[in-house]
Design a protein around this motif. Sequence first.
Motif, PDB file in Angstrom:
ATOM      1  N   MET A  69       0.737  -1.108   0.092  1.00 60.43           N
ATOM      2  CA  MET A  69       0.068   0.044   0.057  1.00 60.43           C
ATOM      3  C   MET A  69       0.871   1.159   0.122  1.00 60.43           C
ATOM      4  O   MET A  69       0.606   2.338  -0.751  1.00 60.43           O
ATOM      5  CB  MET A  69      -0.759   0.136   1.350  1.00 60.43           C
ATOM      6  CG  MET A  69      -2.118   0.854   1.215  1.00 60.43           C
ATOM      7  SD  MET A  69      -3.003   0.373   2.555  1.00 60.43           S
ATOM      8  CE  MET A  69      -4.284   1.759   2.321  1.00 60.43           C
ATOM      9  N   GLU A  70       1.884   1.250   0.875  1.00 55.58           N
ATOM     10  CA  GLU A  70       2.576   2.348   0.794  1.00 55.58           C
ATOM     11  C   GLU A  70       3.397   2.715  -0.431  1.00 55.58           C
ATOM     12  O   GLU A  70       3.204   3.959  -1.073  1.00 55.58           O
ATOM     13  CB  GLU A  70       4.010   2.388   1.866  1.00 55.58           C
ATOM     14  CG  GLU A  70       3.229   2.430   3.490  1.00 55.58           C
ATOM     15  CD  GLU A  70       3.930   2.114   4.517  1.00 55.58           C
ATOM     16  OE1 GLU A  70       4.974   0.963   4.147  1.00 55.58           O
ATOM     17  OE2 GLU A  70       3.846   2.421   5.735  1.00 55.58           O
ATOM     18  N   LEU A  73       0.483   3.891  -3.418  1.00 58.08           N
ATOM     19  CA  LEU A  73      -0.232   5.298  -3.447  1.00 58.08           C
ATOM     20  C   LEU A  73       0.956   6.172  -3.286  1.00 58.08           C
ATOM     21  O   LEU A  73       0.820   7.420  -3.569  1.00 58.08           O
ATOM     22  CB  LEU A  73      -0.700   5.379  -1.920  1.00 58.08           C
ATOM     23  CG  LEU A  73      -1.901   4.380  -1.446  1.00 58.08           C
ATOM     24  CD1 LEU A  73      -2.674   4.534  -0.014  1.00 58.08           C
ATOM     25  CD2 LEU A  73      -2.995   4.608  -2.696  1.00 58.08           C
ATOM     26  N   ASN A  74       2.333   5.793  -3.304  1.00 56.19           N
ATOM     27  CA  ASN A  74       3.415   6.892  -3.295  1.00 56.19           C
ATOM     28  C   ASN A  74       3.885   6.848  -4.675  1.00 56.19           C
ATOM     29  O   ASN A  74       4.709   7.776  -5.015  1.00 56.19           O
ATOM     30  CB  ASN A  74       4.391   6.468  -2.509  1.00 56.19           C
ATOM     31  CG  ASN A  74       5.428   7.636  -2.131  1.00 56.19           C
ATOM     32  OD1 ASN A  74       6.652   7.681  -2.460  1.00 56.19           O
ATOM     33  ND2 ASN A  74       4.812   8.678  -1.426  1.00 56.19           N
ATOM     34  N   HIS A  76       3.719   7.820  -8.391  1.00 55.72           N
ATOM     35  CA  HIS A  76       2.757   8.871  -9.055  1.00 55.72           C
ATOM     36  C   HIS A  76       1.670   8.315 -10.161  1.00 55.72           C
ATOM     37  O   HIS A  76       0.660   8.733  -9.758  1.00 55.72           O
ATOM     38  CB  HIS A  76       3.691   9.754  -9.858  1.00 55.72           C
ATOM     39  CG  HIS A  76       4.615  10.837  -9.053  1.00 55.72           C
ATOM     40  ND1 HIS A  76       4.121  12.055  -8.368  1.00 55.72           N
ATOM     41  CD2 HIS A  76       5.586  10.465  -8.172  1.00 55.72           C
ATOM     42  CE1 HIS A  76       4.853  12.423  -7.556  1.00 55.72           C
ATOM     43  NE2 HIS A  76       5.999  11.732  -7.445  1.00 55.72           N
ATOM     44  N   ASN A  79      -1.218   6.657  -7.722  1.00 59.10           N
ATOM     45  CA  ASN A  79      -1.484   7.748  -6.872  1.00 59.10           C
ATOM     46  C   ASN A  79      -2.587   8.306  -7.790  1.00 59.10           C
ATOM     47  O   ASN A  79      -3.622   8.807  -7.246  1.00 59.10           O
ATOM     48  CB  ASN A  79      -0.403   8.668  -6.269  1.00 59.10           C
ATOM     49  CG  ASN A  79      -1.097   9.815  -5.736  1.00 59.10           C
ATOM     50  OD1 ASN A  79      -1.885  10.611  -6.073  1.00 59.10           O
ATOM     51  ND2 ASN A  79      -0.261  10.138  -4.609  1.00 59.10           N
ATOM     52  N   ARG A  80      -2.194   8.776  -9.148  1.00 59.40           N
ATOM     53  CA  ARG A  80      -2.996   9.585  -9.880  1.00 59.40           C
ATOM     54  C   ARG A  80      -4.290   8.630  -9.980  1.00 59.40           C
ATOM     55  O   ARG A  80      -5.604   9.175 -10.192  1.00 59.40           O
ATOM     56  CB  ARG A  80      -2.366   9.889 -11.135  1.00 59.40           C
ATOM     57  CG  ARG A  80      -1.403  11.178 -10.697  1.00 59.40           C
ATOM     58  CD  ARG A  80      -0.776  11.463 -12.265  1.00 59.40           C
ATOM     59  NE  ARG A  80      -0.287  12.803 -12.097  1.00 59.40           N
ATOM     60  CZ  ARG A  80       0.395  13.198 -13.299  1.00 59.40           C
ATOM     61  NH1 ARG A  80       0.578  12.652 -14.332  1.00 59.40           N
ATOM     62  NH2 ARG A  80       0.712  14.392 -13.194  1.00 59.40           N
ATOM     63  N   THR A  82      -5.755   6.385  -8.342  1.00 57.91           N
ATOM     64  CA  THR A  82      -6.388   5.990  -7.384  1.00 57.91           C
ATOM     65  C   THR A  82      -7.359   7.375  -7.223  1.00 57.91           C
ATOM     66  O   THR A  82      -8.645   7.114  -6.887  1.00 57.91           O
ATOM     67  CB  THR A  82      -5.426   5.944  -6.055  1.00 57.91           C
ATOM     68  OG1 THR A  82      -4.677   4.589  -6.445  1.00 57.91           O
ATOM     69  CG2 THR A  82      -6.381   5.435  -4.930  1.00 57.91           C
ATOM     70  N   LYS A 227      14.495   2.839  -3.670  1.00 54.35           N
ATOM     71  CA  LYS A 227      13.363   2.204  -4.459  1.00 54.35           C
ATOM     72  C   LYS A 227      12.304   3.011  -4.477  1.00 54.35           C
ATOM     73  O   LYS A 227      11.202   2.787  -4.970  1.00 54.35           O
ATOM     74  CB  LYS A 227      12.707   0.727  -4.165  1.00 54.35           C
ATOM     75  CG  LYS A 227      13.753  -0.465  -4.369  1.00 54.35           C
ATOM     76  CD  LYS A 227      13.148  -1.421  -3.785  1.00 54.35           C
ATOM     77  CE  LYS A 227      14.455  -2.853  -3.918  1.00 54.35           C
ATOM     78  NZ  LYS A 227      14.157  -3.725  -2.893  1.00 54.35           N
ATOM     79  N   VAL A 228      12.284   4.393  -4.017  1.00 53.90           N
ATOM     80  CA  VAL A 228      11.162   5.447  -3.913  1.00 53.90           C
ATOM     81  C   VAL A 228      11.514   6.349  -5.106  1.00 53.90           C
ATOM     82  O   VAL A 228      12.599   6.847  -5.497  1.00 53.90           O
ATOM     83  CB  VAL A 228      10.867   6.112  -2.694  1.00 53.90           C
ATOM     84  CG1 VAL A 228      10.400   5.006  -1.711  1.00 53.90           C
ATOM     85  CG2 VAL A 228      12.275   6.502  -2.191  1.00 53.90           C
ATOM     86  N   PRO A 229      10.221   6.850  -5.833  1.00 53.18           N
ATOM     87  CA  PRO A 229      10.480   7.900  -6.832  1.00 53.18           C
ATOM     88  C   PRO A 229      11.373   8.868  -6.279  1.00 53.18           C
ATOM     89  O   PRO A 229      12.010   9.828  -6.735  1.00 53.18           O
ATOM     90  CB  PRO A 229       9.005   8.338  -7.325  1.00 53.18           C
ATOM     91  CG  PRO A 229       8.187   7.527  -6.143  1.00 53.18           C
ATOM     92  CD  PRO A 229       8.971   6.286  -5.666  1.00 53.18           C
ATOM     93  N   ALA A 230      10.982   9.227  -4.890  1.00 57.04           N
ATOM     94  CA  ALA A 230      11.747  10.654  -4.368  1.00 57.04           C
ATOM     95  C   ALA A 230      13.193  10.563  -4.480  1.00 57.04           C
ATOM     96  O   ALA A 230      13.692  11.778  -4.599  1.00 57.04           O
ATOM     97  CB  ALA A 230      11.194  10.621  -2.941  1.00 57.04           C
TER      98      ALA A 230
END
Lengths: 341, 341
Positions: A69-70, A73-74, A76, A79-80, A82, A227-230
């Motif tokens: 889930m984390e 939803l993170n 992009h 997220n869009r 959803t 592994k995060v877009p950020a």
Amino acid sequence: TLSEIATMAGVTPSTVSRALNPAASHLLSKKTSERILALCDHVGYRPSLLARGTATGFTYKVAMILHDMEKDLNAHDWNRITCATSAFLQESGYSLVLLRTSEKGTSMDMQVSHFLMSGIADAYITSPSMLKNNTLEMLNSLKSPLFVICEHGVPFPVSDGVLRSDADAFKQVWSRIPKEMHGKICFLSTINDNTQRLLTNIKRAAWDLGIDANNAISTLSLARTSKVPAMEYAEAYHQTKKMIKSFNQFDFVWCISDFFALGVKDALTECGRCPGKDVFILGYGDLETFPGVSEKPVLSTISANTHEIARNMCSVIMKKLDGEHTDIVTVKSSFISRSTF
Amino acid sequence: TLSEIATMAGVTPSTVSRALNPAASHLLSKKTSERILALCDHVGYRPSLLARGTATGFTYKVAMILHDMEKDLNAHDWNRITCATSAFLQESGYSLVLLRTSEKGTSMDMQVSHFLMSGIADAYITSPSMLKNNTLEMLNSLKSPLFVICEHGVPFPVSDGVLRSDADAFKQVWSRIPKEMHGKICFLSTINDNTQRLLTNIKRAAWDLGIDANNAISTLSLARTSKVPAMEYAEAYHQTKKMIKSFNQFDFVWCISDFFALGVKDALTECGRCPGKDVFILGYGDLETFPGVSEKPVLSTISANTHEIARNMCSVIMKKLDGEHTDIVTVKSSFISRSTF
């Protein structure tokens, strides 16, 4: 009650019921439904969803089943999808429930099975992490239809949903690349990333146009640190600077994500190259139009058209719940040309 | 049906009902409830949530009302709170519904009012964007309790929920900073960011320890180029390098977010300073433990303890729904010391 409102408005109870049901209010004139709604607002009346559910057998919910889930939803794109899905569902009087599963046999996994068997929603949507983790088997307990958003090239596990297709956008990109540049194109992704499928689709688009893809495009891989877009921007920026000699062999950098592309753009600019003039950069994801990212997007990119995906998803779900025949709907990605290509 | 299962299991129907209700299954022995659940699984039986709702008057849903859904779900803290809340609710047999509002008077805003008046959930949680945009007035139409997660220093608009307090963590940080460093501390945030409150709380913690905060800490502001966490690293990294002379006046950089702190760390390192040795850096948000960000976190930071926030939120909600008296619960942030301070 409904009949009291009907008497006050001088209409039949079924007219009040229609005015209060977003899926049926189009059957009344705008003026009538607005008048009834204003009256209901004035006295604070709405039929209880529980009572309506008991009468119709519908929960008026669509559940999205997420595994990571984390992460989902993170990301992009998801997220869009959803957020837009939630908005489109609300327009039809439905709302979105999030169900969070976990590894098979865990208590969280069992709770979700429990919800599914209790008929928590009228329809279900799976998320990318559900598909990636092969956790689809739990969806066998579903009594209600299941919808999937799949990417072209990934086996479509059920009979309903939306297929994302990049093929036409990739062809558009290839047809804009001058022939002299073939051989000086690199596809930039991370090591161990699940990028083979995307590269295969890029090459297939080239072959369809008679281009010898294997000679036209090479691959360049970055070490994956996160592994995060950020943090993808930081990865791409620093590693491009370190590997600048490798990058200088290429005139076109086709990136697996916009974060990568932005990092590459900044690094190449600092190293004296001019994106859009002596080097071309293409991203994926249309990140810059995500709320708050950029007031003036510059990156050329491919948009998956998340809004269209959500719109079609909701429309397929509503048709199916109305008992109509539905098919897999294809939503094509778009090539968006800005300053860098 | 329930009574058939009860006969097969040799228990009373109410025992079966308890075994299937996560909130009541603790009343039975683990062995008994496992045996009954296995039997229900075998025959594919679960009582319908609709039927249960009609009998009890509960929807078994908690709705989270979001205004800027895309931003809220993309912000690491709220993302974590949402995911953990969803998991804790599931443990109690509840699930999370997302409601997406919009500007007052728009169709989306009216749809959400509609849902609220129809009793879509047994309890409601507001999100940061609801509070920021003063859209709380729509929550007047609620028939069910409303819960809020507020930060210390922000007026608490309702009587239930969780209060986040950084005070103790900030005091811990101040008590670790050597006195000789006072005057060489900067608080780093962006121009036009709503950071005044955080700075006030940081200063208040200093005053509580007898430190002359106004002389001890200065502020340094970066130009804001983007509003998403994903681009904050890039902002902080590039602007730190540009403003390196200003940064070199400070021995301690107290950052408004971990993304900022990571950007500052990389930029100062490149400029020949050694974070943790000749310059100290503190972030906020404990980003590096977000799934996939870092295998080996290095940044000293303040964690808002999102898991505890979610746990307390769910516990307050469940108590309230059981008719018990509830209060605002305070969850304290923690100072986490790693390599950079």
